[in-house]
Every structure is written in structure tokens, then in C-alpha cells.
Motif scaffolding. Structure first.
Motif, PDB file in Angstrom:
ATOM      1  N   VAL A  38      43.083  42.425  42.786  1.00  0.00           N
ATOM      2  CA  VAL A  38      42.474  43.029  43.974  1.00  0.00           C
ATOM      3  C   VAL A  38      40.866  42.420  44.515  1.00  0.00           C
ATOM      4  CG1 VAL A  38      41.198  45.547  44.665  1.00  0.00           C
ATOM      5  CG2 VAL A  38      43.641  45.122  43.433  1.00  0.00           C
ATOM      6  N   LEU A  39      40.049  42.169  43.435  1.00  0.00           N
ATOM      7  CA  LEU A  39      38.804  41.841  43.739  1.00  0.00           C
ATOM      8  C   LEU A  39      38.910  40.373  44.349  1.00  0.00           C
ATOM      9  CD1 LEU A  39      37.074  42.625  40.273  1.00  0.00           C
ATOM     10  CD2 LEU A  39      36.754  43.879  42.568  1.00  0.00           C
ATOM     11  N   ARG A  40      39.682  39.487  43.945  1.00  0.00           N
ATOM     12  CA  ARG A  40      39.943  38.283  44.836  1.00  0.00           C
ATOM     13  C   ARG A  40      40.361  38.287  46.226  1.00  0.00           C
ATOM     14  NH1 ARG A  40      41.816  36.683  39.776  1.00  0.00           N
ATOM     15  NH2 ARG A  40      44.140  37.124  40.106  1.00  0.00           N
ATOM     16  N   SER A  41      41.231  39.514  46.190  1.00  0.00           N
ATOM     17  CA  SER A  41      41.895  39.831  47.591  1.00  0.00           C
ATOM     18  C   SER A  41      40.902  40.282  48.526  1.00  0.00           C
ATOM     19  CB  SER A  41      42.880  40.763  47.371  1.00  0.00           C
ATOM     20  OG  SER A  41      43.489  41.296  48.719  1.00  0.00           O
ATOM     21  N   ILE A  42      39.887  40.943  48.250  1.00  0.00           N
ATOM     22  CA  ILE A  42      38.944  41.579  48.811  1.00  0.00           C
ATOM     23  C   ILE A  42      37.854  40.366  49.161  1.00  0.00           C
ATOM     24  CG2 ILE A  42      36.614  42.999  48.884  1.00  0.00           C
ATOM     25  CD1 ILE A  42      38.002  44.553  46.636  1.00  0.00           C
ATOM     26  N   ARG A  43      37.570  39.620  48.265  1.00  0.00           N
ATOM     27  CA  ARG A  43      36.802  38.350  48.667  1.00  0.00           C
ATOM     28  C   ARG A  43      37.325  37.681  49.946  1.00  0.00           C
ATOM     29  NH1 ARG A  43      32.426  36.026  46.276  1.00  0.00           N
ATOM     30  NH2 ARG A  43      32.263  33.926  46.490  1.00  0.00           N
TER      31      ARG A  43
END
Length: 126
Positions: free
Chosen positions: A80-85
Motif C-alpha cells: 500500500v505504501l509503495r502504491s501511494i508513493r
């Protein structure tokens, strides 16, 4: 801080973007507790209902998790964090390219200008 909002986008979305940027920049860490709805409302001078909607929207896309009686926390899910970035990067690049094209720049102009800018920036940081 209320002046940080503009009229082109709903305040709850602008606040959600601000929280995403804080996560991407490391200002908010995975698993970190967000300020309460009331605290955030006072900090940014918006109605607590707006903050509540922001937190709900972020929870619907798994960026935050609400634990009953404990508060709202930043996700620890690396995917999720990679996706947000990636999402935020693409959004900013899209706006940049659209604005440059509206001014008449070609893709080659944009690419060479960006390359020159980054080269100069790298020289200044060295």
C-alpha cells in the motif's frame, strides 16, 4: 493553516493528499498514530466532520486503519505504501506535463528541460 486549502478540490481530499505526502516523506511512519479527529480539525481549522470524512476515505483505500478505542494509524502494508508513493508521483508528473504542454512545450522540450534542471540541481548539491 486554513489558507493551505484552495477551492479547486474539496477540503477533505486536500487533507487526504497532505496526509499521503506526510507518509511518503517519512513525516508519518508506518504504524504511527494520527492525531485525533478533533486535534486535526483544530490544527488545520476545519470542521471535525471534514476530518472524519478524510480519515474514512483513507481507510477505504487501506492507507490508514482505525482501531476501536485506540485511534487511527498509518498502514504498515509495504504494498500500500509503495502504491501511494507511485500514485502521488504519477499525479504530480501528469499535472506538470499537462501544464507544460498547455504552454506549447513538446515532450522533447520537457524531457530536455527536466534533464538540464536535474543536472544543475545535482551540481548544486555536490
Amino acid at each position: 493553516m486554513a489558507d493551505m486549502f484552495h477551492s479547486q478540490k474539496p477540503i477533505y481530499q486536500q487533507l487526504a493528499d497532505r496526509i499521503k505526502k506526510q507518509i511518503i516523506s517519512g513525516e508519518l511512519s508506518p504504524g504511527e498514530k494520527l492525531p485525533s479527529i478533533r486535534e486535526t480539525g483544530l490544527e488545520v481549522n476545519v470542521n471535525p466532520n471534514t476530518v472524519s470524512r478524510t480519515y474514512r476515505e483513507l481507510e477505504m483505500v487501506n492507507i490508514v486503519e482505525t482501531k476501536r478505542g485506540q485511534g487511527t494509524f498509518v498502514t504498515e502494508d509495504e504494498g500500500v505504501l509503495r502504491s501511494i508513493r507511485e500514485e502521488m508521483k504519477n499525479e504530480i508528473i501528469t499535472i506538470f506535463v499537462q501544464e507544460m504542454q498547455e504552454m506549447g512545450y513538446t515532450n522533447d522540450d520537457i524531457q530536455s528541460g527536466l534533464g538540464e534542471f536535474l543536472s544543475k540541481k545535482g551540481e548544486n548539491e555536490a
